[in-house]
Design an enzyme around this catalytic site. Sequence first.
Site, short mmCIF file in Angstrom:
data_model
loop_
_atom_site.label_atom_id
_atom_site.label_comp_id
_atom_site.label_asym_id
_atom_site.label_seq_id
_atom_site.Cartn_x
_atom_site.Cartn_y
_atom_site.Cartn_z
N SER A 199 -23.79 40.35 72.00
CA SER A 199 -25.10 39.92 71.52
C SER A 199 -25.61 40.87 70.46
O SER A 199 -25.26 42.07 70.46
CB SER A 199 -26.10 39.87 72.68
OG SER A 199 -27.42 39.69 72.20
N TYR B 184 -30.28 44.11 79.80
CA TYR B 184 -29.41 43.23 79.03
C TYR B 184 -28.83 43.94 77.81
O TYR B 184 -27.63 43.89 77.55
CB TYR B 184 -30.21 42.00 78.60
CG TYR B 184 -29.43 40.96 77.83
CD1 TYR B 184 -28.55 40.10 78.50
CD2 TYR B 184 -29.59 40.80 76.46
CE1 TYR B 184 -27.84 39.13 77.81
CE2 TYR B 184 -28.89 39.83 75.75
CZ TYR B 184 -28.01 39.00 76.44
OH TYR B 184 -27.31 38.04 75.75
#
Length: 702
Positions: free
Chosen positions: A580, A593
């Site tokens: 990501s 995350y």
Amino acid sequence: MKILEKKNFKYVDYLWDDDKAAAMKGNEVDLLLYRSNLLGSDLRITNYGGGNTSCRTIEKDPLTGHDTEVMWIKGSGGDIGSLTRSGLAGLYVDKLRALKKVYRGLEHEDEMVALFNHCIYDLNSKAPSIDTPLHGLLPFKHIDHLHPDALIAIAAAKDSREITRKIWGNTMGWVPWQRPGFDLGLQIEKCLADNPGIRGIILGSHGLFTWGDTAYECYINSLEVIEQASAYIEEHVQSNGIVFGGEKTNSLDPQRRKDQASAIAPLLRGLCSSERRMIGHFTDTDRVLEFVNSNDLERLAPLGTSCPDHFLRTKIQPLLLPLDAGADVTRPEDVLKQLEPAFGQYRKEYKEYYDNCRHDNSPAIRDANPVVILWPGVGMFSFAKNKQTARVASEFYINAINVMRGAEAISEYTSLPRQEAFDIEYWLLEEAKLQRMPAEKTLSRKVALVTGATGGIGKAIADKLVAEGANVVLTDLDEKLLGEAEESYKKDEVSSAVCDVTKAASVAEAFQKACLEFGGVDMVIHSAGLAISKSLPDTTEKDWELLQNVLVKGQFLLAKAGVDIMRKQGLGGDIISIASKNGLVAGPNNVGYGTAKAAQQHMSRLLAAELGTDKIRVNTINPDGVIVGSKIWEGAWAEGRAKAYGISVEELPAHYAKRNLLNEIIRPEDIANGVYAFLGILDKSTGNTINVDGGMPNAFVR
């Protein structure tokens, strides 16, 4: 379905449906297709792509306006089990028969194939097959040419003609082996002329011709002849008490067979891929085990197959593995030392077969590696250019096993002479057919394992890889969703396995499925994921551990298991992690995350540095803002990100599109294209990252 009970067939299935047939009454072509599909649904009756069916109709000649007889027949390369109207060739019967006037003899037989095109009535016809004259020179309205195991067993028996007479008396004709073509059509025509009133003809070492005045009568005639042959064989099997000389090797238990097969499949795949990469298939059915465990295995297997359709798919003979069923396969280097000499000898013998039989105009030698590999106590492997071809080769060899079983029960099995076999395998017409095959796609002959394959990004990746020719093992946690995803693909394109990427045993089971289904793995794409958007005080240890386990530990376990298989194959490979933008860019409410994604990115670099000498490339895709079609955005993550940016959830897609340089909405398909770039184009790239985010300056990696 209404099953008629007018016949009591024990050895073949009887599925004719009166209601369906009545709805087609008067449409002989539809009845031909119906009959063909029924016959082709049972591999004991005819193997995939083998055999042929036809019917005759009276049509208006578009040039003369007169009635003319037209034969509708399965076209070249078709399969009667899945035959449709577009797979038929329609030809003038009178023109086909007139070809006898221009036939110049066996030496010029192949030139007749081109002349079939001058006999075409239906301009939408499939190319006529080599069997066209075999049907066209017979006078019957409906004709079946099938390759039933029981009939080929009789056709391949040492005293085939005498056995034919024992079973059917004077009601069946018999023609000795001859390569399919125009001359064989003449021999069949002569057999009928010499034996008027017969119900069918057996072709030595080849198959069966039967016929009827209606589609139904033809169908029943075929099944009755097959039933009689099957019953005769089974009577002898029961009388003999054993088949294949009895059992020599005991089978391992089912789970142990699968463990052994999955462990050795990547080694076999690597050996079979010495010229071109191959896809594998494994089966351990009772019939396969009966043969590979038998006393007669070493005598029968080298003889090769009889029916030409069989060895075109399976090669002239299989390879017998020189390995005990319970051998220790945990040390690949030791197993290879035992296998390599056997493969070397097989290639040497295949080259000798080619050199001894070749003609001046023969096509160049093809891949000398085995297609079928037999392992006593475990089962049978087959390797070919794609899953369908490998599976079909396996099915064909099971047909060959059935043939040997039947022939040995009633007499003695005989195979085609090597020269005859070569003349079929390296037939110029067969070579021309191979040359007409469509070009292979970029990822053909490769196998991918995709995690999170029911999610938006994972499914899009799987779709892209399949579209580019790869076989894909879909993995995820939800078995129901996996089943639904698998149903969206064609047969032989994908397989699926429930996989929890946080558990080593579950990961191992998924890779075992890949090895059993396809022979190994070339590409591992870790797309499984979740997102938790919380501030530091709100992030719990459970949140932290879940993210680390799924994203980071999962990547580690997948790499560990995947690399083990790739090293066994010796074919290199690819590992791609879907990370990501958040692994590169610091943002609010994202500590768990973002940290896990950063760990994924650096693990990829570390693995790239370690695995380069194995030609295993490791790369990363960094998406950002994939809202449309992504499951991550269906719940709390979307709410958390919307809260962090002070907007509503509904405003997120536009918000993310506006903040990238290209002002583009990023979709799952865009991530799939990034994956494909690494797998299909950038084949000399490792340790690299592709950002698929529309252009985020703070995420630029260089």
